[in-house]
Design an enzyme around this catalytic site. Sequence first.
Site, PDB file in Angstrom:
ATOM      1  N   GLU A 290      47.574  46.487  40.835  1.00  0.00           N
ATOM      2  CA  GLU A 290      46.171  46.686  40.449  1.00  0.00           C
ATOM      3  C   GLU A 290      45.828  48.145  40.189  1.00  0.00           C
ATOM      4  O   GLU A 290      45.106  48.477  39.242  1.00  0.00           O
ATOM      5  CB  GLU A 290      45.251  46.103  41.526  1.00  0.00           C
ATOM      6  CG  GLU A 290      45.156  44.583  41.536  1.00  0.00           C
ATOM      7  CD  GLU A 290      46.332  43.893  42.206  1.00  0.00           C
ATOM      8  OE1 GLU A 290      46.391  42.652  42.157  1.00  0.00           O
ATOM      9  OE2 GLU A 290      47.185  44.610  42.785  1.00  0.00           O
TER      10      GLU A 290
ATOM     11  N   ALA B  99      38.689  38.641  42.742  1.00  0.00           N
ATOM     12  CA  ALA B  99      37.974  39.864  43.091  1.00  0.00           C
ATOM     13  C   ALA B  99      38.499  40.472  44.384  1.00  0.00           C
ATOM     14  O   ALA B  99      38.476  41.694  44.558  1.00  0.00           O
ATOM     15  CB  ALA B  99      36.475  39.577  43.222  1.00  0.00           C
ATOM     16  N   ASP B 100      38.996  39.644  45.288  1.00  0.00           N
ATOM     17  CA  ASP B 100      39.552  40.133  46.552  1.00  0.00           C
ATOM     18  C   ASP B 100      40.672  41.142  46.322  1.00  0.00           C
ATOM     19  O   ASP B 100      40.851  42.080  47.101  1.00  0.00           O
ATOM     20  CB  ASP B 100      40.113  38.966  47.366  1.00  0.00           C
ATOM     21  CG  ASP B 100      39.163  37.781  47.445  1.00  0.00           C
ATOM     22  OD1 ASP B 100      38.678  37.480  48.536  1.00  0.00           O
ATOM     23  OD2 ASP B 100      38.895  37.164  46.394  1.00  0.00           O
ATOM     24  N   PHE B 101      41.442  40.943  45.252  1.00  0.00           N
ATOM     25  CA  PHE B 101      42.616  41.780  45.020  1.00  0.00           C
ATOM     26  C   PHE B 101      42.256  43.187  44.559  1.00  0.00           C
ATOM     27  O   PHE B 101      43.122  44.059  44.479  1.00  0.00           O
ATOM     28  CB  PHE B 101      43.534  41.128  43.979  1.00  0.00           C
ATOM     29  CG  PHE B 101      44.084  39.784  44.399  1.00  0.00           C
ATOM     30  CD1 PHE B 101      43.949  39.324  45.699  1.00  0.00           C
ATOM     31  CD2 PHE B 101      44.734  38.976  43.483  1.00  0.00           C
ATOM     32  CE1 PHE B 101      44.457  38.081  46.088  1.00  0.00           C
ATOM     33  CE2 PHE B 101      45.247  37.745  43.858  1.00  0.00           C
ATOM     34  CZ  PHE B 101      45.105  37.290  45.160  1.00  0.00           C
TER      35      PHE B 101
ATOM     36  N   HIS C  96      40.665  34.821  48.784  1.00  0.00           N
ATOM     37  CA  HIS C  96      40.359  34.425  47.413  1.00  0.00           C
ATOM     38  C   HIS C  96      38.889  34.029  47.252  1.00  0.00           C
ATOM     39  O   HIS C  96      38.544  33.361  46.281  1.00  0.00           O
ATOM     40  CB  HIS C  96      41.232  33.234  46.979  1.00  0.00           C
ATOM     41  CG  HIS C  96      42.693  33.523  46.957  1.00  0.00           C
ATOM     42  ND1 HIS C  96      43.461  33.558  48.093  1.00  0.00           N
ATOM     43  CD2 HIS C  96      43.535  33.798  45.920  1.00  0.00           C
ATOM     44  CE1 HIS C  96      44.716  33.836  47.762  1.00  0.00           C
ATOM     45  NE2 HIS C  96      44.786  33.983  46.454  1.00  0.00           N
TER      46      HIS C  96
END
Length: 666
Positions: free
Chosen positions: A405, A429-431, A472
């Site tokens: 990312e 979005a968590d990542f 997630h």
Amino acid sequence: MAAKKELSITYNRANLNDELLLQLYYNMLRPRLIEEKMLILLRQGKISKWFSGIGQEAISVGVTMALHDDEYILPMHRNLGVFTTRAIPLSRLFAQWQGKASGFTKGRDRSFHFGTQEYNIVGMISHLGPQLGVADGIALANLLKKNNKVTAVFTGEGGTSEGDFHEALNVASVWQLPVIFCIENNGYGLSTPTSEQYFCKHLADRGKGYGMESHIIDGNNSVEVYNKVSKLAESIRKKPRPVLLEFKTFRRRGHEEASGTKYVPKDLMSAWEAKDPIDNFKTYLFDNGILDDATNTNYINAIKADIEDGLTSAYAESTIVPDKTIELGDVYKNFNYQEVKGNNKTKEIRLIDAISEGLKQAMERHDNLVIMGQDIAEYGGVFKITEGFVEAFGKERVRNTPICESAIIEAGMGLSIAGMKAIVEMQFADFVSSGFNPIVNYLAKSHYRWSQNADVVVRMPCGAGVAAGPFHSQTNEAWFTKTPGLKVIYPAFPYDAKGLLATAIEDPNPVLFFEHKALYRSIRQEVPTDYYTLPFGKASILKEGNAISIITYGAAVHWALETLDNNPSIQADLIDLRSLQPLDKDAILTSVKKTGKAIILQEDSMFGGIASDISAMLMEDCFEYLDAPVKRVASLETPIPFINQLEDQYLAKSRFEDALMDLLAY
């Protein structure tokens, strides 16, 4: 004449003529004399800090001379020779270091933390690693433009331990990007010696792990640096690929001057002093009749005069007078929103279709737009939003990425620097936590720091209600609404999603675009079939009433609608914020002044969420209009659980109706 002495460096001039050798010497002498002056000014308290590159000039100068002036270089804080070889006026450099307005950051950042498009230089940030991925983005732009340009980026041996280093090298290798990674292995990361930083013999050996060509170069040998980098740069222009270079050198002064060098063994320091790149090269030039006393004296006098002229100019410049309007106005690049109205032809589509359609039409409209993300190409993304995009736009513009990312967000920044647009999809979005640093410290701050915008949209599939568990399901918008320089958009309906996404891509500033997964296939709406835009910072008033103001966004909008449908007697203003940064304060304040009661509903947990800021704003600006305390309703202060009965308990939806009734009865 310089005294005869034994050289510690062997020079092989190959086909270099005398004129070029003298230019190499002059270009190294210039930063050395500037540094010697800066150390005096530091002791006099006339500059605040200094990161010395004494003893490493051959690398900065050799690399810069080997590249064309229109090729980007991303230097570090010891690479003064990059800036001086690119002929930046000393008056501007000195103004930068003194925090004057004619510097490159208007007093907002110091030392070498700046870039300049005029000279194709992109300076580092204190986190070091992100510039490596930014170089990937610039190199990707060059590859897509087929302009046969090379990008060079610097890091130190300490910086090679950062994850950004590994991500950037991997991406560059996978995509075969025309970028030269320059490691200045100068012995110490602050006080930590190389023996405590890595366990391989040579950092260049790491290139093998990425399938990347690598070389070890004597970083104190100006001729070797110039010759090797020149040949590699010319080769890369013809056959684009990344190359890793390890320059062996030494840092002869402290990390910064206050640190000192007491931790360095004296014999080690003496050995590297004997290998001084300027003293040795000067002796070589004298011994071979290329340089004489008169020429050397003329060089020194001319450089010193230039230094004094630059200092005089910088000293004469008035100090910066703080102006809040200017400071606030420079956080974002100016965006003159132009409304594009959709046609009268509509069709009923889902939220996920609206986003896919909006992306596709934006790709058709902007041929310099690149989409990057995990599994987004042939697979079409985990939600199938980009399905068919490879067939429509090709793999150059629809790019599968490794799981990295940070590097991909940084590459988006590099594309923007090179005049392109980027969309980066977080698979969830968590990542984004794995790419948090470049968003909040690079994308968000670059325009304020040196007027370089980040034309990057980060797509954020988010939210609970789909039994996806703690990794997630987050709705983490509050991580970013806090950060000046970012825009945060969070639509709840297909119409809004398509129009706001188009605006996000048009906007030259970094945008976090939240897409609630539970709404993807559950919400349908009539949406114009062609391209249109909607403005940021304008809330949508879904229902009007005089009893209470309900302020919300995302999936919570639909929870509120369901509650009102179940209680038709409640006369409420229902405000869908849509845009969290910028925020439509006028719509909120106007409504609450009318109704006298406000309840703010968010899916995020309570503490630190956007509801808290809106509540504080209402208490400050609407206190005399309020008939009851402002009420916040949010999810539990826990991570998001997986199983549905726990998730239902977690979500604010289950508590909203009771809270609403209590506030109405207050």
